[in-house]
Write an enzyme that holds these catalytic residues in place. Sequence first.
Site, PDB file in Angstrom:
ATOM      1  N   ALA A   1      43.917  46.470  42.083  1.00 39.11           N
ATOM      2  CA  ALA A   1      43.631  45.058  41.847  1.00 39.11           C
ATOM      3  C   ALA A   1      43.544  44.769  40.344  1.00 39.11           C
ATOM      4  CB  ALA A   1      42.332  44.663  42.538  1.00 39.11           C
ATOM      5  N   HIS A   2      42.965  45.686  39.590  1.00 41.39           N
ATOM      6  CA  HIS A   2      42.919  45.534  38.130  1.00 41.39           C
ATOM      7  C   HIS A   2      44.337  45.471  37.563  1.00 41.39           C
ATOM      8  CE1 HIS A   2      38.619  46.486  38.195  1.00 41.39           C
ATOM      9  NE2 HIS A   2      38.574  46.133  36.922  1.00 41.39           N
TER      10      HIS A   2
END
Lengths: 293, 201
Positions: free
Chosen positions: B37-38
């Site tokens: 997600a980062h």
Amino acid sequence: MSLEKTIENVAVNLLRLAVTELPRDVKEALRNAYQEETSEAGKTQLKAILNNIELAEKTRTPMCQDTGTIIFYIKAGAEVGQLDKIENALFNATKRATTEVPLRPNAVDPIQQKNTGDNTGRNIPYINWEIVPGDIIEITVMPKGGGSENVCTMNMLVPGQGIKGLKKFVIDSVIKSGSKPCPPNILGVAFGGGADIAMKLAKNALLRSLNQPHKDPKIAQLEKELLDAVNQTGIGPMGLGGKFTVLGVNVDYAVRHPASFPAAVAFNCWAARRATAQVRPDGQIKYLTHELR
Amino acid sequence: MATYKLTTPISEEDIRKLRVNDVVYITGTIVTARDQAHKRALQFHEEGKRLPLNLEGLAVFHCGPIVKKEGDKWVIVAAGPTTSTRMDIFEDDFIKNFKTRIIIGKGGMGKRTTKAMQRYGAIYGAFTGGAAVLAAKAIKNVKAVEWFDLGMPEALWILEAEEFGPLTVAIDSHGNNLFEDIKQKTQGNLNAIYKKLGIEP
């Protein structure tokens, strides 16, 4: 009921008990650590751990999202028949517990890099066998967390350095692990035998109650000395500083080859989960570490 | 050591008041984000695409929760923190671009993240490793899930929390890093321990 089915049911119960409720000695040690911890940050962590285990017990939810790799230890009475059925019973129990408890699916095929989904696969759950006199089967399960497993270590020390070399190895291993194994930890330390034997004994030592020092007074003394030394590092609960880096150190050994001094340190996280029951020939079941609710 | 109860969105001013060893409880929106997600969020930023939600003033939680569906509603079963150091390679740009004020995880983070927190005004709150039931209890509602294609642990779970904590401020916005301090202290203690055990360093 067949022996196979009885063992399966008992093993499902043991898995549920193990992941939702810590054994009495570990709970006691955590409560004691909270009372005696002097670092504020460390105390905050221990309070959160105590609240968490209480909630997990009350709601019968796994105390940690990592429900571990499933390892069984069987002490099989030599007079018991149908021992060949036990492996199948334990595999089925693991699959059932994965959906019934539930457990997080933690078995990944390292070639396909795919999760098998039911906590079973080649050699897992791993079963350690010991044949003992009598007609009782004793089953212990250790769901072993990954964070603390990742810092387990073994080394072939120099025999000339003897126990001093061992002490240095233990201290250095703890310093290196820092906050990673979710301290306060329990350490299993073993030496002698051979590379595999040392690690096996170290891991077995994690099963011993924290209230039960080694029966050899010299080893019991070493346990105490290592415990005091490790708790002077200052790593503390969750690596945030404090007195309680470990709750206990359990040591064992084997005689060694003249040229070798194998040594192993096995780490368990504060969620040091284990559960044991005995199955008697008349079908009676006795839970040793927990009360069946 | 002081205890603070903060509600999202959290201002830079409030963050600057916090010091290492303080304890924080968060009420409001917490978003889970792990490695994938980062990575995607930073990619979106680079391509000028908007994120599914504005992260300014919110808390990002390094966590891959166990979530179950009851009817058409998601319920958090267990939500303990994962090891934060893996996100060190993303977090400085993440904080800079999205103005996230609180990063929650376990095990601490390194120099890059500490610098970014000092520069842009953010803190790292350490949540007790493994305390998954305690975390789940403070999460009152799953508001939404985004990027579910990344898989349950890696998705963005947008959570409504009530007094989520205790979080120990382990990196503050003034360049202090508690985990680094402890690491140095333990190295300092080592010689005394060796001496007591009769070991040559």
